[in-house]
Each structure stands twice: as C-alpha cells, then as structure tokens.
Design a protein around this motif. Structure first.
Motif, mmCIF file in Angstrom:
data_model
loop_
_atom_site.group_PDB
_atom_site.id
_atom_site.type_symbol
_atom_site.label_atom_id
_atom_site.label_comp_id
_atom_site.label_asym_id
_atom_site.label_seq_id
_atom_site.Cartn_x
_atom_site.Cartn_y
_atom_site.Cartn_z
ATOM 1 N N ASP A 8 1.026 -1.353 0.438
ATOM 2 C CA ASP A 8 -0.014 -0.193 0.031
ATOM 3 C C ASP A 8 0.966 1.008 0.194
ATOM 4 N N SER A 9 0.518 1.908 -0.700
ATOM 5 C CA SER A 9 1.431 3.680 -1.643
ATOM 6 C C SER A 9 1.546 4.340 0.058
ATOM 7 N N TYR A 10 -0.411 4.336 0.766
ATOM 8 C CA TYR A 10 -0.249 5.478 1.329
ATOM 9 C C TYR A 10 -0.057 4.550 2.905
ATOM 10 N N GLY A 11 0.199 3.137 2.630
ATOM 11 C CA GLY A 11 0.082 2.878 4.285
ATOM 12 C C GLY A 11 0.801 2.744 5.139
ATOM 13 N N ASP A 12 1.228 3.599 5.566
ATOM 14 C CA ASP A 12 2.009 3.748 6.341
ATOM 15 C C ASP A 12 2.692 5.526 6.506
ATOM 16 N N THR A 13 2.002 6.162 5.617
ATOM 17 C CA THR A 13 1.463 7.918 5.739
ATOM 18 C C THR A 13 0.975 7.822 7.045
ATOM 19 N N PRO A 14 2.140 8.362 7.990
ATOM 20 C CA PRO A 14 1.536 9.701 9.294
ATOM 21 C C PRO A 14 0.362 9.979 8.821
ATOM 22 N N GLY A 15 -0.475 10.235 9.646
ATOM 23 C CA GLY A 15 -2.248 11.065 9.438
ATOM 24 C C GLY A 15 -2.453 12.387 9.223
ATOM 25 N N ASP A 16 -0.514 13.274 10.021
ATOM 26 C CA ASP A 16 -0.866 14.421 9.847
ATOM 27 C C ASP A 16 -0.528 14.809 8.351
ATOM 28 N N GLN A 17 0.038 13.878 7.575
ATOM 29 C CA GLN A 17 0.397 14.484 6.174
ATOM 30 C C GLN A 17 -0.633 13.483 5.647
ATOM 31 N N LEU A 18 -2.035 13.203 5.799
ATOM 32 C CA LEU A 18 -3.183 13.275 5.689
ATOM 33 C C LEU A 18 -4.331 13.581 5.202
ATOM 34 N N LEU A 19 -4.959 14.126 3.798
ATOM 35 C CA LEU A 19 -6.161 14.507 3.639
ATOM 36 C C LEU A 19 -5.478 16.296 4.378
ATOM 37 N N THR A 20 -4.440 16.606 4.478
ATOM 38 C CA THR A 20 -4.724 18.214 4.461
ATOM 39 C C THR A 20 -5.417 19.357 3.646
ATOM 40 N N GLY A 21 -5.476 19.406 3.882
ATOM 41 C CA GLY A 21 -6.277 19.990 1.995
ATOM 42 C C GLY A 21 -8.166 19.964 2.379
ATOM 43 N N LEU A 22 -8.309 18.677 3.032
ATOM 44 C CA LEU A 22 -9.800 18.474 3.555
ATOM 45 C C LEU A 22 -9.856 19.544 4.874
ATOM 46 N N ARG A 23 -8.659 19.804 5.525
ATOM 47 C CA ARG A 23 -8.994 20.209 6.875
ATOM 48 C C ARG A 23 -10.205 21.217 7.280
ATOM 49 N N GLY A 24 -11.153 21.101 8.483
ATOM 50 C CA GLY A 24 -12.427 21.556 8.669
ATOM 51 C C GLY A 24 -13.178 21.339 8.283
ATOM 52 N N LYS A 25 -12.927 20.455 6.389
ATOM 53 C CA LYS A 25 -14.395 19.994 5.728
ATOM 54 C C LYS A 25 -15.549 18.792 6.306
ATOM 55 N N ASP A 26 -17.033 19.386 6.021
ATOM 56 C CA ASP A 26 -17.866 17.626 6.275
ATOM 57 C C ASP A 26 -17.593 17.294 5.440
ATOM 58 N N VAL A 27 -16.921 16.148 5.021
ATOM 59 C CA VAL A 27 -17.054 15.100 4.134
ATOM 60 C C VAL A 27 -17.825 14.132 3.497
ATOM 61 N N ILE A 28 -19.353 14.097 2.614
ATOM 62 C CA ILE A 28 -19.587 13.237 2.276
ATOM 63 C C ILE A 28 -19.554 12.393 1.203
ATOM 64 N N PHE A 29 -19.357 10.723 1.563
ATOM 65 C CA PHE A 29 -18.907 9.870 -0.017
ATOM 66 C C PHE A 29 -20.767 9.059 0.266
ATOM 67 N N THR A 30 -21.148 10.060 -1.251
ATOM 68 C CA THR A 30 -22.452 9.138 -0.813
ATOM 69 C C THR A 30 -22.330 7.954 -2.733
ATOM 70 N N PHE A 31 -23.322 7.166 -2.416
ATOM 71 C CA PHE A 31 -23.111 5.926 -3.509
ATOM 72 C C PHE A 31 -24.635 5.716 -4.047
ATOM 73 N N ILE A 32 -24.891 6.142 -4.975
ATOM 74 C CA ILE A 32 -26.364 5.776 -5.851
ATOM 75 C C ILE A 32 -26.313 4.671 -6.331
ATOM 76 N N GLU A 33 -26.751 3.561 -6.109
ATOM 77 C CA GLU A 33 -27.367 2.711 -6.623
ATOM 78 C C GLU A 33 -27.919 2.632 -7.575
ATOM 79 N N SER A 34 -27.118 1.529 -8.558
ATOM 80 C CA SER A 34 -27.172 1.596 -9.584
ATOM 81 C C SER A 34 -27.202 2.297 -10.442
#
Length: 702
Positions: A340-366
C-alpha cells in the motif's frame, strides 16, 4: 427333452398318480376354457393349455405335434422357433410342461400375453407403440443435442445455434458402439448414466451463466458465486413477493432434479436403441463423424456459426481455466493487497487540504452511464442534473464530474464500494474478503487516521451485523435497524433516500461536534426492480416514515414494471431522478460553507436496462462551497457541473483513492508538516501497481 417326448410320458405319469391315490384339491396350474374341457371329455390326456391345444409349451399356444417324417417336436410357430434358435433365447426343448406353469395369483399375476385375447397393448396398437418408441428416441436425441449446443448467453440462443454437429455427440456414439461389443451391457449402461448426469449438470451451469450474464454481466463462478444464490432469493421476494419467490425457488430445485433425471434417461434410451440396432448406429455415427471432419476442415458455417461444433469442450475447458484462475488469483491478490503506497503515511500528512470540512461520500445505487446517455432514460435524468447544477450554483456551490469504470455490473454493490475506497480492483468475493480482513488503508479510514474527523456510516441497506465497518474505519455505523424508520419497504430498499438523509441530519450532521464529520452514505431507492418509487415530500413532513405508507400504495407493482422492457427503463430513470433530487436538495437545505460532497454510482443497472453491450462506467462528482476544494482537482480534466460529458476522462474506479489522497494531501510549498515525504508523491505508483492484479481478476471472472 422335447415336448413330444414329454407328452408321450404323460400316460405313465397319470398311471403313477393313480397308484399313489387322488391328488389333493389344488387350483389348476393354468385354468382351461371350454375347449380344454372338451378335450378332456374326448380322452385327450395331454391337454392342459387354455386353448385346448395338446401339451402347449409356446406362448402362442401351438399344439405339440409329432412330425411323422422326422419325429421332431415343435413348440409355437415355426417362425417363433426359428427366432428363438437364432437369438439363443429359450430353446424349444427347454419349455416347461404345461402342468408345471404356476397358476396366476395375487403374487404372480398373469402376463400381458395371458390377457383374454392373448395380446398385449403393443400387439393391439402397433402403430401407436411404434410412434411412441420413435417419439421417445427422437426426444432423447433432441435433449442431448440441446444440452451440448445450448449457449450460455441469452442473445446467442437462436435456432441456428442448434442446427450444428456437436463433436461430443459423435465421440459419445463411438464410445457406446465400442461398449456394445462387451459381453455384458453393464459398462454401457453405467457410461450412459454418467453421461446423462454430466449433461444435466452442464445444462444447469449454462442456465446459471445465462442468468448471471443477464444480471451481472458475467458468467457464473463455480468457486465464488454460490453465496449469491441466497441474495437472488431475497431479491425475488422483494421484487415479486414471498409467495412467488417460494414457488420460483421450488421450481428451480424441481427443474434441476428433472434435468438430471431426464438427461440420464435420454442417454440410456439412446444407448439401448444403438445396442439393438448396432449396424444402423455404426453407419450413422460414421456419416456424422465424416460430416463433422469435412465441416471443420473447410470452415463450413450455418447462420454465421461453425457447422462443426465443439462448444461443450470449449465451455468445460473455460470453466476449468476459470476455477484455476480463481484459486491462483486469491493467492496473488493477497500479496497485492499487502502493498500500500499510503499504508505507512502518518495521519498528519493525510488529507491536509480538507481539514475542517464536513466530507460526505455517497453511493447512489445502480447510477450508471446509461442513466445519462440512454435515449429513453437520459432526458429525465439529464434535466435533473442540469437543474440541480443551477440550484447548487445559486446556493454558492460548484461541482465537477467525471467517469469511473466500476469493478462490478448489475449488482454486488459492495464490490464497487470497496474498489472505490480501497484503491484495489475488487471484482469478486474472494478479493472482497481478503481486503476487508486486512489492514489496507481505505479512503474512509484515512480520515480516521488523521484524528481530525468523526467518521460515521449511514447504511439503510444493511439489515444485520456488518463487521466490514471496522475495515472502513467508521467510528459508528447506523444500519437499517438504527435509523428509526417506521414506514414500509419499497421493494428491496428498506427506506426512501429522503428519509435516510433526514435520519443522518437528526442523528449526526445536525448535532454539534468537537470535530468535523466524515460520513459514508448508501442511498438505495434506485435499487432494482424500480417499483414502487418514493416521492419527494416536505423535509418537515418525513417524520418517522409512516407517511410513506400511502405513497407506496399509490406506486406501481414491481411485477408489472420488471416484465416490460420499456417501462422498466423508464422507471429506472425515475428512481435515479428521485435519488438525485433527495441528495442535492439535502445539500442545498442542510449544507454549509464547509460541506464537501463526493457522490457516484456503484455500478451500471442490469443488461435489461443498460443494454447487452453497455460499458461499466458510472458518473462521479465532487460538490463544494469552498472554491479551493475544486481548484485542487483542476488538472483532472473533469466537466463543470453534475453531468459529465461524453469526452470527459474515464478512470478505473480503483485509481480514485490515490488520486484523491494526492490532490488533498500536502501540496508543494504548503506548510503541512513533513510535506516533502516521499509517500505524499507516490500515489501514482500505488494505483498502477493495482492494475495488473485488477486485469487478472477481470479475466478470471469472464
């Protein structure tokens, strides 16, 4: 000893009987009619046959005659004797004496030949008997040919597909002819039974292939897909009702047993006919074999299909190859998932561009590409997408959209979800089990690793325990039992999308949190059979869902929709429109300047809706109020708005995770800690590393 000799000894026997005394009263061995009684009155001591003929020993009741010229004793007609002598069956001198034939009793009923007129039904109705025999043989041959030539895809089932010469039938006939040379018929019959069972199983697997190709766009996997049969039963219950589903299941079981039995009987019938008519069968086999060789050599075709068929051999080889590939893929994928290319990435280096945002991932069936491009479906869906793009713009939001190629088609939504979130090509159940049991970093778990978000899941389609939630890194999962819904189901969907989003607002999004929220939401109202479909109501009218009772009653019956090829496409489009309206209206009503929405389809609808040659592409879009969020993906080449264009780039779904983590990770020149970490610039290698395993899996499932 001949009958003539035995008849001459009868007076001596009578004399001996007289000396011994009268015999006890016993029923006559073969009761004689009037003619026999008359013979006794004339002093003919040798008569005891029903017709009054002398000392009968043949079924036809011919008199045992003494030939003055040669002294030979005869039993039955000359033709009967000749036939028995030729076949070696029951030589004339082996017939029992008339008085030794047991009398008909309850334990020993009379045979057909003992009927009052001396004939069985085949003798009475020879034309009908002959027609039945020929008909049974013809049906047996037809069943075997159909089993050998049956295609495993519905569009390929045409009359021309069955007007061919299957090499397997020629080889089987040759084997039967060889076995008829053995002194016992047992090996031939055993071989026929095995052949019948094989053809029955082959037909069952072909029918499963047809069903899976129609619904999932791929053939049946002998190793992995048995678990899906239970899902198929649940789907039938939701689509057609529990009673119809029960009858359907019983019918399937009966059909499977009947196929095994009928194919076995057909092979036995053909084998017996060939054994009785060896010469004719040999000539027919040689003719068919020669015709197959000539057709194969010259490439002769009929209805654009080769006249010389070897489809069964090819199908068996393909199934064996698929089983081997499945077993091999399981071992190889475990190695791929461990990298995994991101498996060992520290948490403080992940998703820094979205800090403070409410992020919603939504799947619409079919929600597939067909919804946007099909001429019957697209007008309504495209109008909604364009309208909602304008509504979002008016509310201060912007959107970009593109295409992703899903790892599944027509169903098995969890494969699409896991592919999108894990960055691995998850196109079968073995891969799904492997990755969800591992520590591979899912996109949602990346949010959890940062420690900057609370992570939740809204899963209205989950009706029991869901241990995979741990793999996805969700702090809390709300399944169908936790959302407080008191209304009716809408076919497979446990609740309308608008209610699920209302519950999300009530339980999580509308509450105050110490951290921003990352949520994964599955919307199910667009799940087949697309009837009845909920309707949008006022958000303050949703309540506990009881209001949907009347809405469901006013909807269409799924049986009526699903059986109409045009209406099912129209209703599918309406269900997608409902899901899109629910989701975008929710964002407009309850979103804020920190809201980021990522939504997509999990797979295309089944072939009945999307077409037999439809792609596996699904739409994907990112909606944000903050312009910097979309600025980070400006180099993706995505289309502005919610509706991707025909020329918008198409990516494989498993590449999204790494692209997303790279886009919203530390940027060059940013002040994020350790922004120069090699891990932050390596997502491209991670996504390309997953491609070889994905292509292998794809090949093994076809």
């Amino acid at each position: 000893m001949s009958l003539f000799t035995r008849s001459r000894q009868l007076p001596d026997r009578d004399k001996a009987d007289a000396e011994e005394g009268p015999a006890p009263d016993v029923p006559s061995a073969r009761p004689a009619p009037d003619e026999a009684a008359k013979g006794d009155a004339d002093g003919d001591a040798t008569k005891g046959a029903p017709d009054g003929d002398a000392a009968k020993g043949a079924p036809d009741g011919d008199v045992a005659k003494g030939d003055a010229d040669d002294g030979a004793a005869k039993s039955g007609t000359d033709d009967d004797v000749a036939e028995r002598d030729a076949t070696g069956d029951t030589p004339p001198d082996a017939a029992p004496p008339a008085d030794a034939i047991p009398a008909p009793t309850a334990e020993h009923p009379p045979a057909e030949a003992d009927a009052p007129d001396g004939r069985g039904w085949r003798d009475k109705y020879p034309v009908a008997a002959r027609a039945l025999a020929w008909g049974t043989t013809g049906v047996s041959v037809a069943l075997v040919v159909i089993a050998l030539l049956l295609p495993n895809q519905m569009p390929l089932i045409t009359p021309g597909a069955f007007i061919r010469i299957p090499v397997e039938a020629v080889l089987g006939a040759g084997a039967v002819l060889l076995l008829t040379q053995l002194p016992t018929p047992v090996p031939r019959r055993v071989a026929a039974v095995f052949a019948g069972v094989f053809l029955g199983l082959l037909t069952i697997l072909n029918l499963l292939d047809i069903g899976f190709n129609e619904f999932l766009g791929r053939g049946f996997n002998l190793v992995l897909d048995w678990i899906l049969l239970d899902d198929a039963q649940s789907y039938l219950e939701d689509s057609l009702g529990s009673t119809t589903a029960t009858f359907a299941v019983v019918g399937v079981v009966v059909l499977a047993v009947a196929l095994l039995a009928v194919m076995t009987l057909a092979c036995l019938r053909i084998s017996n006919v060939m054994a009785r008519n060896n010469a004719v069968a040999t000539r027919a086999t040689l003719v068919l074999g020669t015709a197959w060789i000539v057709s194969a050599a010259f490439g002769l075709q009929l209805s654009h299909l080769p006249l010389a068929s070897r489809s069964t051999v090819a199908l068996v080889e393909n199934r064996v190859d698929r089983v081997k590939a499945t077993m091999r893929d399981e071992r190889e994928f475990a190695k791929v998932a461990a990298v995994d290319s991101y498996g060992d990435t520290p948490g403080d280096q992940l998703l820094t561009g979205l800090r403070g945002k409410d992020v919603i991932f939504t799947f619409i069936e079919s929600y597939g590409r067909s919804a946007i491009e099909d001429p019957v479906i697209a007008p309504g869906v495209d109008a909604v997408l364009d309208e909602k793009t304008e509504e979002l713009r008016d509310a201060g939001y912007a959107a970009k959209s593109g295409w992703l190629t899903s790892a599944t088609y027509g169903g098995s939504s969890w494969l699409g979800h896991s592919t999108f979130l894990s960055g691995l090509w998850i196109n079968n159940q073995n891969r799904y089990r492997t990755v969800t049991a591992s520590d591979h970093l899912s996109l949602t778990r990346a949010f959890k690793r940062t420690g900057a978000w609370r992570t939740v899941g809204i899963m209205p389609g989950v009706t029991k325990e869901w241990p995979e939630g741990k793999f996805y890194g969700l702090d809390h999962v709300y399944d169908s039992r936790d959302l407080g819904y008191k209304g009716p189901k809408f076919s497979w969907s446990t609740m309308p999308d608008q209610y699920a989003l209302t519950a999300f607002e009530r339980l999580e999004h509308g509450k105050r949190h110490d951290k921003p929220l990352m949520s994964e939401i599955i919307l199910t109202s667009s799940h087949q059979p697309w009837a009845p479909i909920p309707k949008m109501i006022g958000w303050d009218e949703v309540g506990d869902g009881s209001v949907y009772g009347d809405i469901k009653k006013a909807g269409k019956d799924p049986k009526d929709v699903f059986t109409d090829s045009t209406e099912v496409r129209e209703e599918y489009g309406k269900s997608v429109q409902y899901s899109l309206n629910s989701l975008i209206d929710y964002v407009v009503k309850y979103g804020n300047k920190n809201t980021v929405l990522v939504f997509l389809g999990d797979h295309q609808p089944l072939a009945r809706v999307s077409g037999n040659h439809a792609s596996r592409d699904v739409p994907v879009a990112i909606v944000a109020h903050d312009p910097d969020v979309l600025k980070r993906i400006s180099d993706w080449g995505w289309q502005d708005g919610l509706r991707p264009g025909q020329d918008t780039p198409v990516w494989r779904m498993d590449t999204f995770r790494d692209r997303f983590l790279k886009a919203y990770g530390p940027q060059p020149g940013s002040e994020a800690p350790n922004s120069g970490s090699p891990n932050s610039g390596s997502p491209g290698s991670g996504s390309s590393g997953s491609k070889p395993s994905g292509s292998k899996a794809s090949g093994s499932s076809r």
